[in-house]
Design a protein around this motif. Structure first.
Motif, short mmCIF file in Angstrom:
data_model
loop_
_atom_site.label_atom_id
_atom_site.label_comp_id
_atom_site.label_asym_id
_atom_site.label_seq_id
_atom_site.Cartn_x
_atom_site.Cartn_y
_atom_site.Cartn_z
N ASP A 106 -70.80 18.12 109.58
CA ASP A 106 -69.44 18.46 110.39
C ASP A 106 -70.49 20.12 111.75
OD1 ASP A 106 -68.10 16.20 109.84
OD2 ASP A 106 -66.58 17.00 108.85
N THR A 107 -69.93 19.43 112.99
CA THR A 107 -70.10 21.20 113.60
C THR A 107 -69.61 22.37 113.10
OG1 THR A 107 -70.58 19.18 115.12
CG2 THR A 107 -69.95 21.54 116.30
N ALA A 108 -68.46 21.23 112.89
CA ALA A 108 -67.07 22.53 112.47
C ALA A 108 -67.80 23.96 110.69
CB ALA A 108 -65.79 22.44 112.23
N ASP A 109 -68.66 22.69 110.23
CA ASP A 109 -68.83 23.29 108.88
C ASP A 109 -70.41 24.50 109.19
OD1 ASP A 109 -67.18 22.44 107.08
OD2 ASP A 109 -68.24 20.60 107.39
N LEU A 110 -71.02 23.47 110.55
CA LEU A 110 -71.55 24.56 110.88
C LEU A 110 -71.40 26.12 111.49
CD1 LEU A 110 -74.44 21.56 112.96
CD2 LEU A 110 -74.42 22.95 110.32
N ARG A 111 -69.87 25.70 112.71
CA ARG A 111 -69.88 26.61 112.94
C ARG A 111 -69.61 27.55 112.81
NH1 ARG A 111 -69.04 26.95 118.28
NH2 ARG A 111 -69.39 25.13 118.62
N GLN A 112 -68.83 27.55 111.13
CA GLN A 112 -68.20 28.59 110.27
C GLN A 112 -70.19 28.66 109.10
OE1 GLN A 112 -67.16 26.90 106.28
NE2 GLN A 112 -65.17 28.66 106.15
N VAL A 113 -70.61 28.54 108.94
CA VAL A 113 -71.90 29.11 108.14
C VAL A 113 -72.01 30.35 110.19
CG1 VAL A 113 -73.83 28.63 107.42
CG2 VAL A 113 -72.35 27.28 106.87
N VAL A 114 -72.53 30.01 110.74
CA VAL A 114 -73.33 30.52 111.85
C VAL A 114 -72.32 32.07 111.87
CG1 VAL A 114 -74.22 30.69 114.04
CG2 VAL A 114 -74.48 28.76 113.19
N GLU A 115 -70.95 31.55 112.26
CA GLU A 115 -70.73 32.88 112.13
C GLU A 115 -70.12 33.66 111.27
OE1 GLU A 115 -66.45 30.70 114.24
OE2 GLU A 115 -67.33 30.64 116.61
#
Length: 246
Positions: A102-111
Protein backbone atom coordinates in the motif's frame (compact mmCIF):
# COMPACT_ATOMS: atom_id res chain seq x y z
CA UNK A 1 36.84 15.92 30.93
CA UNK A 2 34.17 16.22 28.24
CA UNK A 3 31.21 13.94 28.77
CA UNK A 4 29.98 11.82 25.90
CA UNK A 5 26.26 12.33 25.32
CA UNK A 6 24.77 10.11 22.64
CA UNK A 7 21.25 10.08 21.25
CA UNK A 8 20.06 6.63 20.14
CA UNK A 9 16.82 6.68 18.16
CA UNK A 10 14.70 3.56 18.39
CA UNK A 11 16.52 2.77 21.61
CA UNK A 12 13.80 0.87 23.43
CA UNK A 13 14.33 -2.54 21.79
CA UNK A 14 16.42 -4.69 19.48
CA UNK A 15 19.61 -3.22 18.06
CA UNK A 16 18.82 0.15 19.60
CA UNK A 17 18.52 -1.21 23.13
CA UNK A 18 21.71 -3.26 22.75
CA UNK A 19 23.48 -0.14 21.49
CA UNK A 20 22.37 1.91 24.48
CA UNK A 21 23.75 -0.71 26.85
CA UNK A 22 27.03 -1.10 24.97
CA UNK A 23 27.64 2.65 24.77
CA UNK A 24 26.92 2.93 28.48
CA UNK A 25 29.69 0.41 29.12
CA UNK A 26 31.98 2.68 27.11
CA UNK A 27 31.11 5.69 29.28
CA UNK A 28 28.44 7.41 27.21
CA UNK A 29 25.52 9.17 28.80
CA UNK A 30 22.58 7.94 26.72
CA UNK A 31 19.38 9.43 25.43
CA UNK A 32 16.97 6.56 24.78
CA UNK A 33 14.73 7.72 21.96
CA UNK A 34 11.49 5.81 21.50
CA UNK A 35 8.18 6.13 19.68
CA UNK A 36 5.48 4.43 21.77
CA UNK A 37 6.76 2.04 24.43
CA UNK A 38 7.79 4.31 27.29
CA UNK A 39 7.97 1.38 29.71
CA UNK A 40 10.47 -0.52 27.55
CA UNK A 41 12.54 2.65 27.08
CA UNK A 42 12.68 3.25 30.82
CA UNK A 43 13.77 -0.34 31.40
CA UNK A 44 16.65 0.22 29.00
CA UNK A 45 17.51 3.48 30.74
CA UNK A 46 17.55 1.73 34.13
CA UNK A 47 20.05 -0.81 32.80
CA UNK A 48 22.14 1.99 31.29
CA UNK A 49 22.35 3.69 34.69
CA UNK A 50 23.69 0.49 36.21
CA UNK A 51 26.89 1.18 34.26
CA UNK A 52 27.36 4.37 36.27
CA UNK A 53 26.33 6.81 33.53
CA UNK A 54 23.28 8.97 33.05
CA UNK A 55 20.25 8.17 30.91
CA UNK A 56 17.04 9.89 29.93
CA UNK A 57 14.11 8.72 27.80
CA UNK A 58 12.54 10.98 25.21
CA UNK A 59 9.52 10.01 23.13
CA UNK A 60 9.79 11.28 19.56
CA UNK A 61 8.71 10.46 16.04
CA UNK A 62 11.90 11.02 14.08
CA UNK A 63 9.92 11.72 10.90
CA UNK A 64 8.41 14.82 12.54
CA UNK A 65 10.65 17.89 12.62
CA UNK A 66 9.21 19.27 15.85
CA UNK A 67 9.75 15.93 17.59
CA UNK A 68 13.38 15.82 16.46
CA UNK A 69 13.94 19.33 17.79
CA UNK A 70 12.39 18.32 21.11
CA UNK A 71 14.51 15.15 21.24
CA UNK A 72 17.75 17.10 20.95
CA UNK A 73 16.60 19.99 23.11
CA UNK A 74 15.63 17.56 25.88
CA UNK A 75 18.96 15.78 25.58
CA UNK A 76 20.92 19.01 25.83
CA UNK A 77 18.84 20.36 28.69
CA UNK A 78 19.10 17.21 30.80
CA UNK A 79 22.52 15.80 29.90
CA UNK A 80 24.48 18.50 28.09
CA UNK A 81 25.75 19.02 24.54
CA UNK A 82 25.09 16.06 22.24
CA UNK A 83 28.37 14.55 21.04
CA UNK A 84 27.00 11.48 19.26
CA UNK A 85 23.98 10.28 17.32
CA UNK A 86 22.96 6.75 16.37
CA UNK A 87 20.24 6.84 13.71
CA UNK A 88 18.70 3.47 14.50
CA UNK A 89 14.93 4.08 14.28
CA UNK A 90 13.51 2.27 11.27
CA UNK A 91 10.68 0.17 9.90
CA UNK A 92 10.61 -2.54 7.24
CA UNK A 93 7.04 -2.20 6.11
CA UNK A 94 5.19 -5.37 5.13
CA UNK A 95 7.01 -8.35 3.63
CA UNK A 96 6.10 -9.11 0.04
CA UNK A 97 6.33 -7.90 -3.52
CA UNK A 98 6.34 -4.17 -4.20
CA UNK A 99 3.25 -4.53 -6.39
CA UNK A 100 1.27 -5.54 -3.31
CA UNK A 101 2.41 -2.80 -0.91
CA UNK A 102 0.00 0.00 0.00
CA UNK A 103 1.05 3.58 -0.60
CA UNK A 104 0.62 4.36 3.09
CA UNK A 105 3.16 1.67 3.96
CA UNK A 106 5.58 2.95 1.34
CA UNK A 107 5.26 6.47 2.71
CA UNK A 108 5.90 5.33 6.28
CA UNK A 109 9.05 3.42 5.32
CA UNK A 110 10.45 6.41 3.42
CA UNK A 111 9.54 8.90 6.12
CA UNK A 112 10.95 6.91 9.04
CA UNK A 113 14.03 5.38 7.42
CA UNK A 114 15.12 8.26 5.22
CA UNK A 115 13.43 11.50 6.26
CA UNK A 116 13.87 10.67 9.94
CA UNK A 117 17.57 9.98 9.44
CA UNK A 118 17.94 13.22 7.48
CA UNK A 119 16.16 15.30 10.11
CA UNK A 120 18.16 13.83 13.00
CA UNK A 121 21.43 14.13 11.09
CA UNK A 122 20.70 17.74 10.21
CA UNK A 123 19.96 18.61 13.83
CA UNK A 124 23.10 16.82 15.01
CA UNK A 125 25.20 18.57 12.37
CA UNK A 126 23.94 21.95 13.54
CA UNK A 127 24.99 21.41 17.13
CA UNK A 128 28.19 19.47 16.38
CA UNK A 129 29.51 21.92 13.76
CA UNK A 130 29.29 24.73 16.30
CA UNK A 131 31.65 22.79 18.60
CA UNK A 132 33.92 21.32 15.93
CA UNK A 133 33.49 17.64 16.79
CA UNK A 134 30.99 14.80 16.93
CA UNK A 135 30.13 11.34 15.63
CA UNK A 136 27.10 10.12 13.70
CA UNK A 137 26.44 6.43 13.02
CA UNK A 138 23.58 5.41 10.75
CA UNK A 139 22.04 1.96 10.89
CA UNK A 140 21.71 0.82 7.30
CA UNK A 141 21.18 -2.75 6.08
CA UNK A 142 22.78 -5.32 3.83
CA UNK A 143 19.48 -5.06 1.96
CA UNK A 144 20.82 -1.82 0.49
CA UNK A 145 23.06 -3.83 -1.86
CA UNK A 146 21.06 -7.06 -2.06
CA UNK A 147 17.80 -5.35 -3.02
CA UNK A 148 15.67 -7.87 -1.08
CA UNK A 149 13.40 -8.92 -3.97
CA UNK A 150 10.18 -10.50 -2.80
CA UNK A 151 10.75 -9.31 0.75
CA UNK A 152 10.93 -5.51 0.89
CA UNK A 153 12.58 -3.70 -2.00
CA UNK A 154 11.00 -0.50 -0.64
CA UNK A 155 12.95 -0.91 2.60
CA UNK A 156 16.14 -1.77 0.72
CA UNK A 157 15.78 1.39 -1.36
CA UNK A 158 15.63 3.60 1.73
CA UNK A 159 18.71 1.92 3.19
CA UNK A 160 20.62 2.47 -0.06
CA UNK A 161 19.74 6.14 0.35
CA UNK A 162 21.10 6.02 3.91
CA UNK A 163 24.39 4.66 2.55
CA UNK A 164 24.62 7.56 0.10
CA UNK A 165 23.77 10.01 2.88
CA UNK A 166 26.54 8.51 4.99
CA UNK A 167 29.18 8.96 2.30
CA UNK A 168 28.09 12.45 1.28
CA UNK A 169 27.60 13.82 4.79
CA UNK A 170 30.96 12.42 5.90
CA UNK A 171 32.68 14.47 3.19
CA UNK A 172 30.58 17.51 3.97
CA UNK A 173 31.21 17.44 7.72
CA UNK A 174 34.76 16.07 7.80
CA UNK A 175 36.34 19.55 7.71
CA UNK A 176 34.23 20.42 10.75
CA UNK A 177 35.69 17.53 12.76
CA UNK A 178 32.59 15.35 12.54
CA UNK A 179 32.76 11.70 11.52
CA UNK A 180 29.81 9.97 9.82
CA UNK A 181 29.66 6.21 9.30
CA UNK A 182 27.10 3.44 9.01
CA UNK A 183 26.70 -0.19 9.93
CA UNK A 184 24.87 -2.51 7.54
CA UNK A 185 23.46 -5.47 9.49
CA UNK A 186 22.21 -8.58 7.79
CA UNK A 187 19.46 -10.70 9.30
CA UNK A 188 19.42 -10.06 13.05
CA UNK A 189 17.43 -12.06 15.58
CA UNK A 190 15.12 -9.38 16.97
CA UNK A 191 11.38 -9.00 17.43
CA UNK A 192 11.05 -6.99 14.22
CA UNK A 193 10.28 -10.20 12.32
CA UNK A 194 7.49 -11.20 14.70
CA UNK A 195 5.98 -7.72 14.50
CA UNK A 196 5.65 -8.23 10.77
CA UNK A 197 4.01 -11.62 11.18
CA UNK A 198 7.01 -13.87 10.47
CA UNK A 199 8.59 -14.76 13.83
CA UNK A 200 10.69 -17.64 12.45
CA UNK A 201 12.17 -15.66 9.57
CA UNK A 202 15.62 -15.07 11.10
CA UNK A 203 16.22 -18.77 11.63
CA UNK A 204 14.62 -19.78 8.36
CA UNK A 205 16.93 -17.68 6.21
CA UNK A 206 20.05 -18.79 8.07
CA UNK A 207 20.86 -21.31 5.35
CA UNK A 208 21.60 -18.41 2.99
CA UNK A 209 24.10 -16.85 5.40
CA UNK A 210 27.71 -18.09 5.15
CA UNK A 211 28.02 -18.20 8.95
CA UNK A 212 24.74 -20.18 9.03
CA UNK A 213 23.06 -18.14 11.73
CA UNK A 214 21.38 -14.78 12.22
CA UNK A 215 23.24 -12.01 13.98
CA UNK A 216 22.55 -10.91 17.53
CA UNK A 217 21.76 -7.31 18.49
CA UNK A 218 24.87 -7.18 20.67
CA UNK A 219 27.07 -7.95 17.65
CA UNK A 220 25.67 -4.98 15.76
CA UNK A 221 25.97 -2.79 18.85
CA UNK A 222 29.66 -3.71 19.12
CA UNK A 223 30.27 -2.44 15.59
CA UNK A 224 28.40 0.78 16.32
CA UNK A 225 30.38 1.27 19.52
CA UNK A 226 33.66 0.87 17.62
CA UNK A 227 32.63 3.47 15.05
CA UNK A 228 31.72 5.82 17.90
CA UNK A 229 35.05 5.25 19.66
CA UNK A 230 38.48 6.91 19.39
CA UNK A 231 39.73 3.65 17.86
CA UNK A 232 37.83 4.68 14.72
CA UNK A 233 39.16 8.24 14.73
CA UNK A 234 40.36 8.00 11.10
CA UNK A 235 37.24 6.24 9.85
CA UNK A 236 34.54 8.27 8.14
CA UNK A 237 32.28 7.79 5.15
CA UNK A 238 32.39 4.03 5.71
CA UNK A 239 29.53 1.53 5.59
CA UNK A 240 30.62 -1.37 7.78
CA UNK A 241 28.86 -4.58 6.80
CA UNK A 242 28.01 -6.84 9.74
CA UNK A 243 26.03 -9.55 8.03
CA UNK A 244 27.61 -12.95 8.57
CA UNK A 245 29.06 -12.82 5.06
CA UNK A 246 25.78 -12.26 3.24
Amino acid sequence: MKRLVTVVTGGSRGIGAATCLRLAEDGHDVVVGYLRDAKAAEQVADRVRQSGVRAVCVGADTAVEADVERLFASAERQLGPVTGLVNNAGVTGPFGRLADVDTADLRQVVEVNLLGTLLCSRRAAQTMTARGNGVIVNVSSSAATLGSPGDYVHYAATKAAVDTLTMGLARELGPDGIRVNAVAPGIVDTEIHARRGDPDRAQRVSTSIPLRRPGQPEEIAAAIAWLMSPDASYTTGTVLRVSGGR
